[in-house]
Design an enzyme around this catalytic site. Structure first.
Site, PDB file in Angstrom:
ATOM      1  CD  GLU A   1       2.578  31.498 -20.558  1.00 33.86           C
ATOM      2  OE1 GLU A   1       2.404  30.393 -21.132  1.00 33.86           O
ATOM      3  OE2 GLU A   1       2.950  31.588 -19.374  1.00 33.86           O
TER       4      GLU A   1
ATOM      5  CG  HIS B   1       9.659  30.236 -16.110  1.00 35.11           C
ATOM      6  ND1 HIS B   1      10.562  30.744 -17.004  1.00 35.11           N
ATOM      7  CD2 HIS B   1       8.484  30.824 -16.399  1.00 35.11           C
ATOM      8  CE1 HIS B   1       9.961  31.617 -17.797  1.00 35.11           C
ATOM      9  NE2 HIS B   1       8.692  31.677 -17.453  1.00 35.11           N
TER      10      HIS B   1
ATOM     11  CG  ASP C   1       2.630  35.949 -23.036  1.00 32.34           C
ATOM     12  OD1 ASP C   1       3.059  36.128 -21.885  1.00 32.34           O
ATOM     13  OD2 ASP C   1       3.356  35.567 -23.978  1.00 32.34           O
TER      14      ASP C   1
ATOM     15  CD  GLU D   1       6.543  40.496 -25.328  1.00 31.28           C
ATOM     16  OE1 GLU D   1       7.591  40.988 -24.859  1.00 31.28           O
ATOM     17  OE2 GLU D   1       6.012  39.458 -24.875  1.00 31.28           O
TER      18      GLU D   1
ATOM     19  NE  ARG E   1       1.167  28.503 -15.276  1.00 30.12           N
ATOM     20  CZ  ARG E   1       0.542  28.409 -14.120  1.00 30.12           C
ATOM     21  NH1 ARG E   1      -0.227  27.381 -13.866  1.00 30.12           N
ATOM     22  NH2 ARG E   1       0.647  29.346 -13.212  1.00 30.12           N
TER      23      ARG E   1
HETATM   24  C1  UD1 Z   1       4.043  33.619 -14.993  1.00 29.18           C
HETATM   25  C2  UD1 Z   1       3.431  33.773 -16.380  1.00 29.18           C
HETATM   26  C3  UD1 Z   1       4.453  33.408 -17.444  1.00 29.18           C
HETATM   27  C4  UD1 Z   1       5.754  34.163 -17.249  1.00 29.18           C
HETATM   28  C5  UD1 Z   1       6.257  33.975 -15.842  1.00 29.18           C
HETATM   29  C6  UD1 Z   1       7.461  34.840 -15.622  1.00 29.18           C
HETATM   30  C7  UD1 Z   1       1.022  33.270 -16.420  1.00 29.18           C
HETATM   31  C8  UD1 Z   1      -0.005  32.265 -16.694  1.00 29.18           C
HETATM   32  N1  UD1 Z   1       2.299  32.871 -16.562  1.00 29.18           N
HETATM   33  O1  UD1 Z   1       4.312  32.229 -14.817  1.00 29.18           O
HETATM   34  O2  UD1 Z   1       3.926  33.752 -18.724  1.00 29.18           O
HETATM   35  O3  UD1 Z   1       6.705  33.650 -18.147  1.00 29.18           O
HETATM   36  O4  UD1 Z   1       5.216  34.386 -14.925  1.00 29.18           O
HETATM   37  O5  UD1 Z   1       8.196  34.407 -14.525  1.00 29.18           O
HETATM   38  O6  UD1 Z   1       0.706  34.384 -16.072  1.00 29.18           O
HETATM   39  N2  UD1 Z   1       6.385  32.481  -6.902  1.00 29.18           N
HETATM   40  C9  UD1 Z   1       6.829  32.996  -5.702  1.00 29.18           C
HETATM   41  N3  UD1 Z   1       7.280  34.282  -5.665  1.00 29.18           N
HETATM   42  C10 UD1 Z   1       7.315  35.074  -6.761  1.00 29.18           C
HETATM   43  C11 UD1 Z   1       6.870  34.538  -7.981  1.00 29.18           C
HETATM   44  C12 UD1 Z   1       6.409  33.241  -8.042  1.00 29.18           C
HETATM   45  O7  UD1 Z   1       6.816  32.314  -4.698  1.00 29.18           O
HETATM   46  O8  UD1 Z   1       7.737  36.227  -6.664  1.00 29.18           O
HETATM   47  C13 UD1 Z   1       5.886  31.066  -6.957  1.00 29.18           C
HETATM   48  C14 UD1 Z   1       4.513  30.876  -6.347  1.00 29.18           C
HETATM   49  O9  UD1 Z   1       4.480  29.637  -5.709  1.00 29.18           O
HETATM   50  C15 UD1 Z   1       3.596  30.859  -7.565  1.00 29.18           C
HETATM   51  C16 UD1 Z   1       4.479  30.145  -8.570  1.00 29.18           C
HETATM   52  O10 UD1 Z   1       5.777  30.670  -8.329  1.00 29.18           O
HETATM   53  O11 UD1 Z   1       2.428  30.160  -7.314  1.00 29.18           O
HETATM   54  C17 UD1 Z   1       4.084  30.339 -10.008  1.00 29.18           C
HETATM   55  O12 UD1 Z   1       3.805  31.710 -10.294  1.00 29.18           O
HETATM   56  P1  UD1 Z   1       2.715  32.114 -11.434  1.00 29.18           P
HETATM   57  O13 UD1 Z   1       2.694  33.592 -11.552  1.00 29.18           O
HETATM   58  O14 UD1 Z   1       1.431  31.433 -11.188  1.00 29.18           O
HETATM   59  O15 UD1 Z   1       3.274  31.497 -12.742  1.00 29.18           O
HETATM   60  P2  UD1 Z   1       4.673  31.568 -13.434  1.00 29.18           P
HETATM   61  O16 UD1 Z   1       5.046  30.158 -13.703  1.00 29.18           O
HETATM   62  O17 UD1 Z   1       5.622  32.438 -12.701  1.00 29.18           O
HETATM   63  N1  UDP Z   2      15.592  37.660 -15.120  1.00 29.84           N
HETATM   64  C1  UDP Z   2      16.044  38.232 -13.917  1.00 29.84           C
HETATM   65  N2  UDP Z   2      16.562  37.396 -12.948  1.00 29.84           N
HETATM   66  C2  UDP Z   2      16.632  36.054 -13.106  1.00 29.84           C
HETATM   67  C3  UDP Z   2      16.147  35.485 -14.311  1.00 29.84           C
HETATM   68  C4  UDP Z   2      15.623  36.312 -15.287  1.00 29.84           C
HETATM   69  O1  UDP Z   2      16.003  39.448 -13.751  1.00 29.84           O
HETATM   70  O2  UDP Z   2      17.111  35.373 -12.198  1.00 29.84           O
HETATM   71  C5  UDP Z   2      15.022  38.547 -16.148  1.00 29.84           C
HETATM   72  C6  UDP Z   2      15.565  38.353 -17.555  1.00 29.84           C
HETATM   73  O3  UDP Z   2      16.674  39.200 -17.780  1.00 29.84           O
HETATM   74  C7  UDP Z   2      14.369  38.724 -18.431  1.00 29.84           C
HETATM   75  C8  UDP Z   2      13.171  38.372 -17.585  1.00 29.84           C
HETATM   76  O4  UDP Z   2      13.649  38.223 -16.244  1.00 29.84           O
HETATM   77  O5  UDP Z   2      14.303  40.104 -18.688  1.00 29.84           O
HETATM   78  C9  UDP Z   2      12.519  37.097 -18.055  1.00 29.84           C
HETATM   79  O6  UDP Z   2      11.586  36.652 -17.112  1.00 29.84           O
HETATM   80  P1  UDP Z   2      11.027  35.195 -17.072  1.00 29.84           P
HETATM   81  O7  UDP Z   2      12.019  34.268 -17.671  1.00 29.84           O
HETATM   82  O8  UDP Z   2      10.576  34.959 -15.673  1.00 29.84           O
HETATM   83  O9  UDP Z   2       9.704  35.310 -17.940  1.00 29.84           O
HETATM   84  P2  UDP Z   2       9.386  35.221 -19.506  1.00 29.84           P
HETATM   85  O10 UDP Z   2      10.214  36.224 -20.213  1.00 29.84           O
HETATM   86  O11 UDP Z   2       9.652  33.818 -19.922  1.00 29.84           O
HETATM   87  O12 UDP Z   2       7.931  35.522 -19.588  1.00 29.84           O
END
Ligand code: UD1
Ligand code: UDP
Length: 366
Positions: free
Chosen positions: A130, A207, A94, A116, A209
């Site tokens: 999501e 994490h 999602d 999923e 939103r």
């Molecule tokens: C996204 C997904 C969420 C998922 C999450 C997993 C959407 C709308 N949301 O949210 O469903 O649960 O990923 O983690 O797609 N950033 C870094 N390096 C990285 C990753 C993130 O610096 O490798 C920082 C950046 O500043 C970025 C912020 O994290 O702007 C947020 O990342 P973003 O992908 O926009 O949203 P998530 O909150 O990670």
């Molecule tokens: N995970 C990881 N390292 C971390 C935290 C989480 O590898 O420090 C893994 C966790 O085992 C799971 C996945 O990341 O499989 C979940 O990702 P996240 O919580 O970012 O996203 P969500 O599942 O909420 O979309």
């Protein structure tokens, strides 16, 4: 048959890696298109699973805004999809990357398989965005790979035809089994690395939103209050790279000593640290799915969940985000509840989900 796997975030990479290998094994030409929605957190997973993307659109910007991310992605994904002329597109879950992958597939009249599928909270703003993404992908999808019976029922209730829904389990369990079989982890060494050997700790991640700011701060206040009264317990928090998450954590936990705040862990290490935790507190979707397999009580820091299976199985509790509730549940876990919630149970799959998805595509090809 040329199949594109389109994804961009950490959890998608974990859940798509087993599908990628399964498609390769059965002779399907699988191409990996990563959007780069995440950067560091994505490559941590791709490197572990040794998945080399055919395309990386390198889209990530610090603090990216949803509209901007979506609009930039549509054009970039569209270009690759037009050049490659895929026969089929697979998206997972999602995220914005999944939504854009599905939408671009539709615009190019390429069938989309949704892995999923059918997870619902019923609240369009939780999780945000999501819940909307997964519904929109559902509208476009050619086939819905629903992890559980709850998920397929959700789809049937929305009017989707049963012939378009396949109950598969969740690929997260395939990934978990793969890691356990192929990559040995030495929990004690990992604990030493993070200075938590000989320590009893609670593992926490947050994490989402809808939890940014106040809700996250409330939760952390409840946690801090409890931990200040319980001096044998430590808090381990691998912090998402989103600067907003770090801001809240640092603000509320400033001056509290028994905290171990670390960067996101490699998947292998994270599984080991989960396995060694006293219990888990999280708003993560993937963690809610993994914890029951490890028999770890999990407090879900959200008001809604699309994953009622773990709650029904007794390993998870949905506790919201108020400081008082968080504190009270932590206190309750001192008693019998802890034993009740510690029974290993896995409602999310048998490790053969990717095989079922691969079989569908193989038969579709004929
Ligand atoms: C996204 C997904 C969420 C998922 C999450 C997993 C959407 C709308 N949301 O949210 O469903 O649960 O990923 O983690 O797609 N950033 C870094 N390096 C990285 C990753 C993130 O610096 O490798 C920082 C950046 O500043 C970025 C912020 O994290 O702007 C947020 O990342 P973003 O992908 O926009 O949203 P998530 O909150 O990670
Ligand atoms: N995970 C990881 N390292 C971390 C935290 C989480 O590898 O420090 C893994 C966790 O085992 C799971 C996945 O990341 O499989 C979940 O990702 P996240 O919580 O970012 O996203 P969500 O599942 O909420 O979309």
């Amino acid at each position: 048959m040329k199949v594109a796997l389109i994804f961009g975030t950490r959890p998608e990479a974990i859940k798509m890696a087993p599908v990628f290998y399964q498609l390769k094994n059965i002779g399907i030409d699988a191409k990996v298109l990563v959007t780069g929605q995440h950067k560091e957190m994505l490559y941590q997973v791709l490197d572990l699973f040794e998945v080399k993307p055919d395309y990386d659109l390198e889209i990530m910007k610090q603090g990216q805004d949803l509209s901007e991310l979506t609009s930039r992605l549509i054009q970039k994904v569209d270009k690759v999809v037009k050049d490659e002329k895929f026969d089929y597109i697979l998206v997972q879950g999602d995220t914005t990357s999944a939504f854009v992958g599905a939408l671009v597939g539709y615009y190019n009249q390429i069938p989309v398989g949704h892995i999923e599928a059918g997870l619902r909270t019923g609240d369009i703003f939780s999780p945000f965005p999501e819940e909307a993404n997964r519904k929109l992908i559902g509208n476009i999808a050619d086939i819905h790979f629903a992890p559980t019976v709850v998920n397929s029922k959700n789809l049937l209730q929305e009017g989707y035809c049963s012939s378009k829904i396949i109950e598969t389990g969740n690929t997260v369990i395939d990934a978990l089994y793969w890691v356990k079989q192929n990559k040995s982890s030495d929990l004690e060494k990992i604990k030493e690395k993070y200075n938590i050997h000989n320590k009893k700790y609670i593992l926490m991640t947050m994490h989402r939103r809808e939890n940014w700011g106040k809700p996250m701060e409330n939760v952390l206040q409840g946690v801090r209050k409890y931990l200040e009264e319980n001096k044998d317990l430590y808090l381990v928090f691998p912090m998402h790279l989103n600067p907003l998450v770090r801001e809240s954590v640092n603000k509320v936990l400033e001056g509290f000593e028994r905290k171990i705040l670390i960067d996101p862990l490699e998947y292998l290490e994270f599984i080991a640290i989960m396995d060694g935790a006293h219990y888990i507190m999280t708003d993560s979707g993937g963690v809610q799915e993994e914890a029951p397999s490890l028999g770890k009580p999990t407090l879900v820091l959200r008001d809604t969940t699309e994953r009622p299976e773990a709650i029904e199985a007794g390993t998870a509790k949905l506790i919201g985000t108020s400081a008082g509730n968080v504190y009270n549940y932590m206190k309750l876990l001192e008693g019998n509840l802890y034993q009740e919630m510690s029974k290993a149970n896995n409602p999310y799959g048998d490790g053969k989900t990717s095989e079922r998805i691969g079989n569908y595509l193989k038969n579709r090809r004929k």
